[in-house]
Design a protein around this motif. Structure first.
Motif: not given
Ligand SMILES: NC(=O)c1ccc[n+]([C@@H]2O[C@H](COP(=O)([O-])OP(=O)(O)OC[C@H]3O[C@@H](n4cnc5c(N)ncnc54)[C@H](OP(=O)(O)O)[C@@H]3O)[C@@H](O)[C@H]2O)c1
Length: 338
Positions: A244-256
């Motif tokens: 994502x161009x901006x910070x998307x912690x939810x998406x990042x956490x889901x990928x991790x």
């Protein structure tokens, strides 16, 4: 001097070029007038606030530069003013002037392009550590390179060709022709095909010996299953978490959260190896890094590798340079020019 500053976490608009006083080299340090600074996916992750190693904003990132020595501190015998060099920088590289400990600086062999030299350190060291030092790739082995058309991807492909490996690579279809021209044996359009099914088909169910995986998440899970006995999986990034161009912690956490967890017993029984690599955590391995970078520059001088440059942007267009990487438009390395 000028530097590219990440003023706060966010989109490319948070990047600004700011003036700063010229740095002075202390004992054992070298000052470099920067010709080019490499841009890496880690810098994009730092801008959106998803790169834990980076300093807090406002900050200047950048792990690598090329340029000309314009001052040296006491105790520096190997470098003098006017020398053309390549250097690793522990952040701060995206500046017109950097000061670096001498062990992080290497002479550029004669005849090599000074600007393109900034494309060597991060991408080629990362690929070299995985394929040569840890992976010990043998002639005829098969290697799957994810993000094959990126900076690390091209470096890995060229090193694989040196080692005589058969190469499989994931990339958008539009980049396949360029990859084939560079010697990739089997390009895979991972956006429209299940890459694991395709590798299984191409290898007639045998799988591959080595996989370079900086995508992470569910992709890593599939990769592990694709390894042949004595296969080696290299985990060295999580680009699926920073798309994502901006910070998307939810998406990042889901990928991790989708990363697999490896238990020793199944690893033993399957005869598979899983390695982690992070160049940014090897700063204390001074001799290893210096020797590896020197060897890679010698390979370039011998014509065994050749950095592939996607584009160069002036500092004032750093936002466009970030976009180029984040929108996956690049084929090869993106460089920033002071
Ligand atoms: N651990 C370390 O020491 C280290 C060092 C350097 C880099 N890295 C990591 O290596 C990765 C690549 O870095 P780079 O600087 O070479 O980046 P890059 O040049 O920006 O390459 C990124 C390319 O990856 C492709 N890509 C994006 N998502 C993908 C996916 N899900 N599957 C396959 N390909 C995908 C895109 O091309 P397509 O059009 O083909 O999708 C994009 O252009 C990053 O994750 C970075 O953090 C780690």
């Amino acid at each position: 001097m000028q530097r590219v500053v990440i003023t706060r976490y966010g989109g490319p608009e948070v990047l600004e070029v700011r003036d700063a006083p010229d740095p002075s080299p202390m004992r054992g340090e070298v000052r470099i007038a920067v010709a080019a600074a490499g841009l890496n996916f880690a810098d994009v992750s730092a801008r959106v606030g998803l790169y834990p190693d980076a300093p807090k904003p406002p900050m200047t990132v950048g792990y690598e530069v090329s340029g000309t020595v314009d001052a040296v501190g006491g105790g520096v015998d190997d470098f003098e003013v006017g020398d053309k060099v390549v250097a690793l920088t522990r952040f701060g590289g995206q500046s017109s002037s950097v000061v670096v400990p001498q062990h992080q600086v290497v002479h550029l062999p004669d005849g090599l392009d000074l600007v393109h030299a900034a494309a060597i350190p991060v991408n080629y060291l990362t690929a070299y550590l995985m394929l040569v030092r840890l992976g010990n790739v043998r002639n005829g082995e098969s290697v799957l390179i994810h993000a094959a058309a990126g900076g690390v991807g091209f470096a890995a492909l060229q090193i694989c060709k040196q080692l005589g490996a058969v190469t499989y690579g994931t990339a958008s279809a539009a980049k396949h022709e360029r990859l084939r021209a560079e010697g990739l044996d089997h390009p895979i359009d991972y956006r429209n095909q299940d890459f694991a099914a395709e590798v299984t088909r191409l290898t007639k169910g045998r799988g591959v010996d080595v996989i370079l995986d900086a995508v992470g998440g569910n992709t890593s899970r599939k990769n592990y299953r694709l390894l042949r006995p004595l296969g080696r999986l290299f985990l060295f990034g999580a680009s699926s978490a920073s798309q994502d161009p901006k910070r998307n912690l939810l998406k990042a956490a889901s990928a991790i959260a989708q990363f697999p967890v490896f238990h020793p017993l199944p690893l033993m029984n399957a005869n598979k190896g899983v390695f982690g690599v992070n160049l940014g955590h090897l700063w204390d391995e001074k001799q290893l890094m210096n020797e590896a970078l020197t060897e890679l520059l010698a390979w370039w001088a011998d014509g065994r590798i050749e950095p592939v440059i996607d584009s160069t942007f002036p500092f004032s267009q750093a936002g466009k340079a970030h976009d180029q990487l984040q929108q996956a438009r690049n084929v090869g390395k993106v460089l920033l020019i002071p």
